[in-house]
Motif scaffolding. Structure first.
Motif, PDB file in Angstrom:
ATOM      1  N   SER A   1      53.670   1.780   9.532  1.00  0.00           N
ATOM      2  CA  SER A   1      53.506   0.429  10.058  1.00  0.00           C
ATOM      3  C   SER A   1      52.948   0.458  11.470  1.00  0.00           C
ATOM      4  O   SER A   1      52.073  -0.329  11.838  1.00  0.00           O
TER       5      SER A   1
ATOM      6  N   PRO B   1      51.571  -1.096   1.549  1.00  0.00           N
ATOM      7  CA  PRO B   1      51.836   0.315   1.250  1.00  0.00           C
ATOM      8  C   PRO B   1      52.158   1.161   2.477  1.00  0.00           C
ATOM      9  O   PRO B   1      51.615   2.251   2.658  1.00  0.00           O
ATOM     10  N   ALA B   2      52.997   0.660   3.343  1.00  0.00           N
ATOM     11  CA  ALA B   2      53.439   1.429   4.505  1.00  0.00           C
ATOM     12  C   ALA B   2      54.950   1.525   4.412  1.00  0.00           C
ATOM     13  O   ALA B   2      55.655   0.588   4.762  1.00  0.00           O
ATOM     14  N   HIS B   3      55.447   2.659   3.927  1.00  0.00           N
ATOM     15  CA  HIS B   3      56.858   2.761   3.595  1.00  0.00           C
ATOM     16  C   HIS B   3      57.697   3.377   4.703  1.00  0.00           C
ATOM     17  O   HIS B   3      58.886   3.630   4.504  1.00  0.00           O
ATOM     18  N   THR B   4      57.105   3.627   5.854  1.00  0.00           N
ATOM     19  CA  THR B   4      57.837   4.187   6.979  1.00  0.00           C
ATOM     20  C   THR B   4      57.466   3.426   8.243  1.00  0.00           C
ATOM     21  O   THR B   4      56.372   2.840   8.333  1.00  0.00           O
TER      22      THR B   4
ATOM     23  N   ALA C   1      53.083  -5.691  -2.265  1.00  0.00           N
ATOM     24  CA  ALA C   1      53.810  -5.002  -1.208  1.00  0.00           C
ATOM     25  C   ALA C   1      52.842  -4.205  -0.355  1.00  0.00           C
ATOM     26  O   ALA C   1      51.904  -3.586  -0.855  1.00  0.00           O
TER      27      ALA C   1
ATOM     28  N   ARG D   1      55.686  -5.421   7.943  1.00  0.00           N
ATOM     29  CA  ARG D   1      56.988  -4.813   8.178  1.00  0.00           C
ATOM     30  C   ARG D   1      57.964  -4.956   7.008  1.00  0.00           C
ATOM     31  O   ARG D   1      59.072  -4.438   7.061  1.00  0.00           O
ATOM     32  N   SER D   2      57.554  -5.641   5.969  1.00  0.00           N
ATOM     33  CA  SER D   2      58.490  -5.975   4.888  1.00  0.00           C
ATOM     34  C   SER D   2      59.042  -4.759   4.174  1.00  0.00           C
ATOM     35  O   SER D   2      60.160  -4.774   3.659  1.00  0.00           O
ATOM     36  N   THR D   3      58.268  -3.686   4.106  1.00  0.00           N
ATOM     37  CA  THR D   3      58.712  -2.483   3.368  1.00  0.00           C
ATOM     38  C   THR D   3      59.216  -1.381   4.284  1.00  0.00           C
ATOM     39  O   THR D   3      59.518  -0.293   3.825  1.00  0.00           O
ATOM     40  N   THR D   4      59.317  -1.669   5.588  1.00  0.00           N
ATOM     41  CA  THR D   4      59.727  -0.612   6.520  1.00  0.00           C
ATOM     42  C   THR D   4      61.034  -0.932   7.229  1.00  0.00           C
ATOM     43  O   THR D   4      61.434  -0.237   8.139  1.00  0.00           O
ATOM     44  N   ARG D   5      61.706  -2.000   6.820  1.00  0.00           N
ATOM     45  CA  ARG D   5      62.964  -2.340   7.464  1.00  0.00           C
ATOM     46  C   ARG D   5      64.075  -1.407   6.979  1.00  0.00           C
ATOM     47  O   ARG D   5      64.095  -1.013   5.818  1.00  0.00           O
TER      48      ARG D   5
END
Length: 425
Positions: A18, A11-14, A9, A420-424
């Motif tokens: 991103s 590591p950009a959670h916001t 994953a 972008r997978s972890t920020t949607r």
């Protein structure tokens, strides 16, 4: 056989994280201050976003050699092929990134993307060939494969495509970085969100669940998109669209396509077919188009349409676009008239895009640029005549790109999906 692809994953959670990463990816190396200025974020927000990306190895901050005045902000080593003239091919000079601005106090470090941190595969499927590339995180091509297609049914295409991907996965093992995504680009009506090729005229596909099939055969996360939109993503992040909020990419060749970027976003439209200028009707009494209408831009200016028109106008049985082009270059007036009409249709279509969206730039690309000397004047004249008012100030830029670059565009969509997978929401 290559090992099982690794799942990881980003590591950009916001959205801010991103945004910071994509800003550095497209414009870097940058100081943190420059990142904040470009992204519209505070220093605290930049620091919060950068920290986990540095810890995970996706970003690197360099402070050595602070007095070197060399400005590397648009260095080709960060993958910005449109600004540097580089085609996107990887080199071994990543360690050359250094501080670009001398300062009186503590030197500000330059933040850059570590392109070697991850790898991606991009595949472009045409009506008669599969092109696959292995790229790094900065979308620089490390390796490329070409394979002719002997049949077009989905099963006959899927098997050799999966084999090319496996070859590149095996090659990636020697690089020592994980392959974290696969992008596949296909012409026609493609639903990226669903991973489905709704209709591809050159492949004669309808409702093919391509992402699901490729994921089953490769084990990679797969992004499937229209080929022109994929190329537009690559131009937006790494090419002639870097830094532009609004631009269009028009491709000429087997078809006439158009990718649109509006307010910094690649536009698909509610039904996934935004930008289909190939099916703008130029002449209602013109030649029939495969879409069912008559006189579409594609029915006048696509390669197959030009070949048919040259045969009719000259009586010469040219076999393909190359022979039609050769005949025109040898001075046959009938053939040259066909290219004149094609250029007029393309220019009018570009004028329509300029009137509707007001882009800063229209990039013209595609294999059809081999004939650009025959219809460049007509394109520009027809554009000027069709564009309303200040829309005519739009910059027209030609950018010849080989098919490897279209596969690179597919890889760019995979990089985009990964980021972008972890920020949607």
């Amino acid at each position: 056989m290559p090992s099982t692809p690794r799942t990881e994953a980003f590591p950009a959670h916001t959205p801010a994280a991103s945004q910071v990463f994509t800003t550095v990816l497209s414009h870097g190396p940058l100081t943190r201050s420059d990142i904040g200025g470009r992204a519209g974020l505070s220093a605290a927000a930049v620091t919060k976003a950068v920290r986990p990306l540095i810890e995970a190895g996706y970003l690197v901050e360099n402070t050595r050699n602070a007095q070197n005045p060399q400005n590397l902000e648009n260095s080709e080593n960060n993958g910005n092929s449109g600004n540097s003239g580089n085609s996107g091919t990887a080199d071994d000079s990543e360690d050359a990134y250094i501080e670009a601005r001398p300062s009186l106090g503590r030197p500000a470090g330059l933040v850059r993307v570590d392109g070697g941190r991850a790898l991606f595969v991009g595949v472009k499927i045409t009506g008669d060939e599969i092109i696959a590339v292995l790229t790094d995180l900065c979308c620089r091509i490390r390796s490329a494969r070409h394979l002719p297609l002997t049949a077009r049914d989905p099963g006959a295409v899927l098997t050799p495509t999966a084999e090319l991907v496996r070859e590149l996965l095996a090659e990636a093992e020697g690089v020592g970085a994980p392959v974290l995504g696969l992008g596949v680009a296909v012409s026609g009506d493609v639903d990226r969100a669903a991973g489905v090729v709704r209709y591809s005229p050159f492949l004669e596909w309808r409702d093919v669940r391509l992402a699901e099939l490729m994921e089953m055969t490769t084990g990679l996360p797969v992004t499937v998109d229209n080929d022109v939109r994929a190329l537009t993503v690559a131009e937006q992040w790494f090419g002639a669209g870097v830094g532009l909020s609004d631009f269009a990419l028009v491709t000429v060749g087997a078809g006439i396509g158009c990718g649109l970027v509006v307010h910094g976003q690649v536009v698909s439209g509610a039904h996934g077919v935004a930008g289909e200028i190939g099916h703008v009707v130029i002449d209602p009494a013109g030649p029939p188009c495969h879409c069912g209408n008559r006189g579409c831009v594609e029915a006048i200016a696509a390669d197959s349409a030009i070949v048919a028109a040259v045969r009719e106008a000259t009586g010469v049985a040219v076999a393909d676009a190359a022979e039609a082009l050769d005949l025109a270059h040898r001075g046959d007036q009938g053939a040259r008239d066909v290219y004149t009409r094609a250029g007029d249709a393309i220019g009018r279509a570009i004028g329509t895009v300029a009137n509707l969206l007001g882009p800063e730039r229209v990039i013209i690309s595609g294999e059809g640029l081999a004939a650009y000397d025959l219809f460049a004047e007509q394109i520009r004249d027809a554009f000027a005549a069709a564009a309303f008012g200040t829309a005519a100030h739009c910059d027209l830029k030609t950018r010849p790109l080989p098919f490897d670059e279209w596969a690179r565009g597919a890889a760019a969509t995979a990089i985009q999906s990964f980021i972008r997978s972890t920020t949607r929401p």
